[in-house]
Design a protein around this motif. Structure first.
Motif, PDB file in Angstrom:
ATOM      1  N   MET A   1       0.801  -1.128  -0.083  1.00  0.00           N
ATOM      2  CA  MET A   1       0.066   0.175  -0.040  1.00  0.00           C
ATOM      3  C   MET A   1       1.058   1.333   0.162  1.00  0.00           C
ATOM      4  O   MET A   1       0.395   2.072  -0.374  1.00  0.00           O
ATOM      5  CB  MET A   1      -0.911  -0.077   1.238  1.00  0.00           C
ATOM      6  N   SER A   2       1.967   1.186   0.572  1.00  0.00           N
ATOM      7  CA  SER A   2       2.810   2.365   0.847  1.00  0.00           C
ATOM      8  C   SER A   2       3.290   2.759  -0.946  1.00  0.00           C
ATOM      9  O   SER A   2       3.502   4.101  -1.070  1.00  0.00           O
ATOM     10  CB  SER A   2       4.111   2.070   1.353  1.00  0.00           C
ATOM     11  N   SER A   3       3.431   1.953  -1.682  1.00  0.00           N
ATOM     12  CA  SER A   3       3.821   2.150  -3.153  1.00  0.00           C
ATOM     13  C   SER A   3       2.691   3.033  -3.810  1.00  0.00           C
ATOM     14  O   SER A   3       2.771   4.022  -4.363  1.00  0.00           O
ATOM     15  CB  SER A   3       3.815   1.230  -3.990  1.00  0.00           C
ATOM     16  N   PHE A   7       2.237   7.126  -4.787  1.00  0.00           N
ATOM     17  CA  PHE A   7       1.759   7.546  -6.113  1.00  0.00           C
ATOM     18  C   PHE A   7       0.591   8.620  -5.878  1.00  0.00           C
ATOM     19  O   PHE A   7       0.635   9.658  -6.649  1.00  0.00           O
ATOM     20  CB  PHE A   7       1.020   6.455  -6.988  1.00  0.00           C
ATOM     21  N   ILE A   8      -0.222   8.406  -4.919  1.00  0.00           N
ATOM     22  CA  ILE A   8      -1.270   9.385  -4.668  1.00  0.00           C
ATOM     23  C   ILE A   8      -0.638  10.733  -4.238  1.00  0.00           C
ATOM     24  O   ILE A   8      -0.930  11.740  -4.742  1.00  0.00           O
ATOM     25  CB  ILE A   8      -2.126   9.005  -3.347  1.00  0.00           C
ATOM     26  N   ARG A 118      -1.722   0.097 -11.092  1.00  0.00           N
ATOM     27  CA  ARG A 118      -1.354  -0.653  -9.892  1.00  0.00           C
ATOM     28  C   ARG A 118      -2.376  -0.948  -8.943  1.00  0.00           C
ATOM     29  O   ARG A 118      -2.510  -2.220  -8.172  1.00  0.00           O
ATOM     30  CB  ARG A 118      -0.165   0.311  -8.945  1.00  0.00           C
ATOM     31  N   GLN A 119      -3.496  -0.224  -8.818  1.00  0.00           N
ATOM     32  CA  GLN A 119      -4.392  -0.638  -7.996  1.00  0.00           C
ATOM     33  C   GLN A 119      -5.286  -1.775  -8.817  1.00  0.00           C
ATOM     34  O   GLN A 119      -5.763  -2.789  -8.038  1.00  0.00           O
ATOM     35  CB  GLN A 119      -5.651   0.346  -8.097  1.00  0.00           C
ATOM     36  N   ALA A 125      -4.087  -9.489  -7.564  1.00  0.00           N
ATOM     37  CA  ALA A 125      -3.507 -10.216  -6.442  1.00  0.00           C
ATOM     38  C   ALA A 125      -4.315 -10.588  -5.117  1.00  0.00           C
ATOM     39  O   ALA A 125      -4.116 -11.654  -4.859  1.00  0.00           O
ATOM     40  CB  ALA A 125      -2.139  -9.565  -6.050  1.00  0.00           C
ATOM     41  N   GLN A 126      -4.932  -9.442  -4.902  1.00  0.00           N
ATOM     42  CA  GLN A 126      -5.976  -9.979  -3.649  1.00  0.00           C
ATOM     43  C   GLN A 126      -6.993 -10.805  -4.093  1.00  0.00           C
ATOM     44  O   GLN A 126      -6.999 -11.905  -3.204  1.00  0.00           O
ATOM     45  CB  GLN A 126      -6.570  -8.687  -3.215  1.00  0.00           C
TER      46      GLN A 126
END
Length: 153
Positions: A1-3, A7-8, A118-119, A125-126
């Protein structure tokens, strides 16, 4: 999530830069319009003055008065030329600012696209992890049912 958070933050910074570039374009367009207004005023005044002098051509004028008129018109034409250069300079500045704005918008769009990818990758993946966990639970239940069934026989 940090990546994603990175980006945000990058997108927020790109949005601020885009907004600043948009404001710069607006300010420069206003300055260009003001410069054009001054040029139009000078040209209108020159035409008006020339029209007044043209209407009095039948009159006899002192050579000194004519000389002053020509000098004044020369200065006025010089001022018009200088103001025309100001307008052209403003045009160049507006064009440069628009190019900067376009680059900022493209940068923002590309960052948003990368974030979306990425999302989507993280969501996929989830989803795969959840499917794997579901499959494992189903396999364990099936193994449990099979074990009970073999005990009954």
């Amino acid at each position: 999530m940090s990546s994603l958070q990175s980006f945000i933050v990058a997108i927020q910074l790109a949005e601020r830069r885009r907004d600043a570039a948009r404001q710069t374009v607006s300010n420069l367009q206003n300055a260009r319009a003001a410069a054009q207004g001054q040029l139009d005023q000078l040209q209108g005044y020159a035409q008006e003055t020339q029209g007044r002098w043209g209407a009095s051509e039948g009159r006899v004028m002192q050579p000194v008065v004519l000389q002053h008129h020509h000098q004044f018109m020369g200065r006025l034409e010089h001022a018009i030329g200088l103001q025309g250069q100001v307008v052209r300079t403003q045009d160049q500045r507006v064009a440069g600012a628009r190019q900067t704005l376009l680059q900022a918008e493209l940068r923002l769009a590309s960052l948003r696209k990368v974030l979306e990818r990425r999302q989507a990758e993280l969501a996929l993946a989830q989803q795969r992890r959840e499917q794997k966990a579901t499959d494992e639970r189903a396999a364990l239940r099936l193994a449990g049912v099979a074990a009970r069934y073999s005990m009954e026989e």
